[in-house]
Structure formats: structure tokens, C-alpha cells
Design a protein around this motif. Sequence first.
Motif, short mmCIF file in Angstrom:
data_model
loop_
_atom_site.label_atom_id
_atom_site.label_comp_id
_atom_site.label_asym_id
_atom_site.label_seq_id
_atom_site.Cartn_x
_atom_site.Cartn_y
_atom_site.Cartn_z
N PHE A 53 0.80 -1.23 0.00
CA PHE A 53 0.00 0.00 0.00
C PHE A 53 0.84 1.28 0.00
O PHE A 53 0.47 2.27 -0.64
N ASP A 54 1.95 1.28 0.72
CA ASP A 54 2.78 2.48 0.76
C ASP A 54 3.34 2.81 -0.62
O ASP A 54 3.37 3.98 -1.03
N LYS A 55 3.77 1.79 -1.36
CA LYS A 55 4.31 2.01 -2.71
C LYS A 55 3.19 2.43 -3.66
O LYS A 55 3.41 3.23 -4.58
N SER A 56 2.00 1.88 -3.45
CA SER A 56 0.86 2.28 -4.27
C SER A 56 0.57 3.77 -4.08
O SER A 56 0.37 4.50 -5.05
N LYS A 57 0.57 4.20 -2.83
CA LYS A 57 0.34 5.62 -2.53
C LYS A 57 1.43 6.49 -3.15
O LYS A 57 1.15 7.55 -3.74
N GLU A 58 2.66 6.03 -3.05
CA GLU A 58 3.80 6.79 -3.62
C GLU A 58 3.64 6.97 -5.13
O GLU A 58 3.87 8.06 -5.67
N CYS A 59 3.20 5.92 -5.81
CA CYS A 59 2.99 6.01 -7.27
C CYS A 59 1.84 6.95 -7.61
O CYS A 59 1.91 7.70 -8.60
N LEU A 60 0.78 6.92 -6.80
CA LEU A 60 -0.35 7.82 -7.05
C LEU A 60 0.06 9.28 -6.89
O LEU A 60 -0.36 10.14 -7.66
N LEU A 61 0.88 9.56 -5.90
CA LEU A 61 1.35 10.93 -5.69
C LEU A 61 2.19 11.40 -6.88
O LEU A 61 2.11 12.56 -7.31
N LYS A 62 2.98 10.48 -7.44
CA LYS A 62 3.78 10.83 -8.62
C LYS A 62 2.88 11.04 -9.84
O LYS A 62 3.12 11.93 -10.66
N ALA A 63 1.84 10.19 -9.94
CA ALA A 63 0.89 10.35 -11.04
C ALA A 63 0.19 11.70 -10.94
O ALA A 63 -0.01 12.39 -11.95
N ILE A 64 -0.15 12.09 -9.73
CA ILE A 64 -0.83 13.37 -9.51
C ILE A 64 0.03 14.54 -9.97
O ILE A 64 -0.46 15.47 -10.62
N GLU A 65 1.33 14.48 -9.67
CA GLU A 65 2.23 15.55 -10.11
C GLU A 65 2.26 15.64 -11.63
O GLU A 65 2.29 16.74 -12.20
N TYR A 80 -6.36 11.34 -6.06
CA TYR A 80 -6.46 11.63 -4.62
C TYR A 80 -7.55 10.76 -3.98
O TYR A 80 -7.39 10.31 -2.83
N GLU A 81 -8.64 10.52 -4.71
CA GLU A 81 -9.68 9.65 -4.17
C GLU A 81 -9.17 8.21 -3.99
O GLU A 81 -9.56 7.51 -3.05
N GLN A 82 -8.28 7.78 -4.90
CA GLN A 82 -7.67 6.46 -4.75
C GLN A 82 -6.78 6.41 -3.51
O GLN A 82 -6.73 5.40 -2.81
N ILE A 83 -6.09 7.51 -3.23
CA ILE A 83 -5.24 7.56 -2.03
C ILE A 83 -6.11 7.46 -0.77
O ILE A 83 -5.70 6.84 0.23
N ILE A 84 -7.30 8.05 -0.81
CA ILE A 84 -8.21 7.95 0.34
C ILE A 84 -8.52 6.49 0.65
O ILE A 84 -8.55 6.08 1.82
N LEU A 85 -8.74 5.69 -0.39
CA LEU A 85 -9.01 4.26 -0.19
C LEU A 85 -7.80 3.54 0.39
O LEU A 85 -7.92 2.62 1.20
N ILE A 86 -6.61 3.98 -0.03
CA ILE A 86 -5.38 3.39 0.51
C ILE A 86 -5.21 3.75 1.99
O ILE A 86 -4.73 2.94 2.79
N CYS A 87 -5.64 4.95 2.36
CA CYS A 87 -5.62 5.34 3.78
C CYS A 87 -6.46 4.37 4.60
O CYS A 87 -6.10 4.02 5.73
N LYS A 88 -7.58 3.93 4.01
CA LYS A 88 -8.40 2.93 4.70
C LYS A 88 -7.65 1.61 4.81
O LYS A 88 -7.65 0.97 5.86
N ASP A 89 -6.98 1.20 3.71
CA ASP A 89 -6.22 -0.04 3.72
C ASP A 89 -5.11 -0.01 4.78
O ASP A 89 -4.82 -1.01 5.43
N LEU A 90 -4.51 1.17 4.95
CA LEU A 90 -3.40 1.34 5.90
C LEU A 90 -3.89 1.64 7.31
O LEU A 90 -3.08 1.78 8.23
N ASP A 91 -5.22 1.74 7.47
CA ASP A 91 -5.82 2.12 8.76
C ASP A 91 -5.27 3.47 9.23
O ASP A 91 -4.91 3.66 10.40
N LYS A 92 -5.21 4.41 8.29
CA LYS A 92 -4.76 5.77 8.59
C LYS A 92 -5.85 6.76 8.17
O LYS A 92 -5.63 7.65 7.35
N LEU A 93 -7.02 6.59 8.76
CA LEU A 93 -8.15 7.42 8.38
C LEU A 93 -7.95 8.89 8.75
O LEU A 93 -8.60 9.78 8.19
N THR A 94 -7.05 9.15 9.70
CA THR A 94 -6.79 10.54 10.07
C THR A 94 -6.15 11.31 8.91
O THR A 94 -6.16 12.54 8.90
#
Length: 305
Positions: A53-65, A80-94
Amino acid sequence: MSVAAKKIAEAEQLVQAAEKSLKTSLLKWVPDYDSAADEYAKAATAYRIAKSFDKSKECLLKAIECYKNNKSWFHAAKSYEQIILICKDLDKLTDVEEYANKACSLYQQHGSPEAAASALDKAAKLTEQKYPEMALRFYQHAVEVIMIEDSTRQASEYSSKVSRILVKLQRYEEATKALKKEIGFYQQTESYGQIGRLVVALVLVQLALGDSVEAEKSFKEWGTCCEAEEVSTLQTLLQAFDEEDGELAAKMLASPFIRHMDVEYAILAKNIPLPKGLEVEKKSGGDNEANSTRELEEEDGDGLC
């Protein structure tokens, strides 16, 4: 090779392809942001399937740029909406609030207020159970955003969620204002049946505040929108509070149609202080708010949106 290992290998190849697309040379002066964004997005999907999940988020941030460099605001917002789902996967809803607000802003920049409000709505549903205060902010923001389109119907839906969360958080003064605002939306669409139910909710909230005078004023102002059963119950309830008849008040608050309102209002009715301090008789084993919540959710099923 396991499925996860295959997906990671696939993602790594896509990342390499993305990096190559961004390189410039004597014959290629401008990075190919469009191709790079697409490859990073595909890599993010592959990493997520592999539960990296961390690498997935990293790739999405690069895609966003890359999307931003191409002024592709809509696709950046979707990422960014995809990253929100990854936050759920990582249990980082904050972390959801940061990305939901960024998605909303980019959708607005693209000229899509409905998509912006929808992103906030999805984030609110994701966080409401554990972080109701955060969900409240999302719904309040969604009301503001959707009114840019003058979409009163959708605004009333989000406003309804604002009112219910405020009641759940026992922020009754704010809930009173929110319910009046919600009534205003339904007046614009002439949805009088909805107003009738909201009048009942408003009276309950004002009684919870200990303000039976304002509760009676609200009933007089909008009571004509109520159905016969609602009118009869509210009249008797307000009379019971006026005459300080705790037994009669308890009977009205336990009426079937109040018990089958949205769960937040049904729970509120069970916890309103009765006249002369008379309390509803407790069930054997105790009848606390948690038990009330559980019982009402079982009865109402999908009472929450």
C-alpha cells in the motif's frame, strides 16, 4: 511466483517506464507527462493488488504531479480519491481529510462541483463511524460546494447528515440551526412531508436543550407541514412539558413513529430529560446509550445513510 510477486514485478516495470517517459534528451525536450501519469497509475493499481500500500500511494502521488503538470485536474482529483481508499487499507483514516480536501479543490478547479461534493461525501461515509467530527466537516463543506450549482436537493441531503451527526455529538444548539437550515432547503423544493419530519426532530432537539418554549414556537411555525399523527403526538408532548407531566411526556417520546425515526433522533428521544426529573423506567440489566444505539440499529436496519 505468487500473484503478489508477479504484481510487484509488473509495478516495478511500469515505474521504470514512467521514469523513462519523464526523461528529456536532445531530441525530446519536454517530458511525456501524460504517459508517465498513466504508467504510475497502473503501477499503483498493481502495488495495491499486491497489498504493497505504501508504494501504491507513492505512485499515485507521482501520477498526480504528472497530471498537474498537464493541467489534468480531474484525473489528479480521481487519484487523490484512490489515495483515500489506501488510507483505509493502511488504517490511517486521520490522513483522509488532507486528501479529500485536495480532491475537492481540484474538482472545483476543473469546474465539477458535483464531483467535488461527491468526493467529500465518500470521505465522510468512510470516516463517520470512527471520526464523526471529521465526517461532519466533510458534509458541511459538501453543502457549501454543491450550492455553487444551486442544487438545493443535494444540499438538503448533505444538510440532513450534518444535522444527524450534530445530534449524535450532542451539539444541540448547532443541531437546531442545522435543522432550520435543512427546513429552508425543503421549503425551496416544496417538500412539505420532509419538513414535517424535521419539525419533530427540531422539537426533540429543543426539548433536549431544556427549551420547551422554543420547541412550541417551532411547532407553531411549521406544524402545518406535519401529518395528523405527528401533530397529535407533538401537541400532547408539548402539553406534557408545559404541565410538567413526566409520565405523559415519557409515553409520547416512546411513541412508535418517534422510535422509528432516524436512529440519532430515536436515541435522542430516549435521553431527553423529563419534566420534574422523572426518568424512563430502566430495563433490567441497565439501559445505557450504547444499548439504545444497538437496539435501534437492529430495529431500523439501514437507519443511517
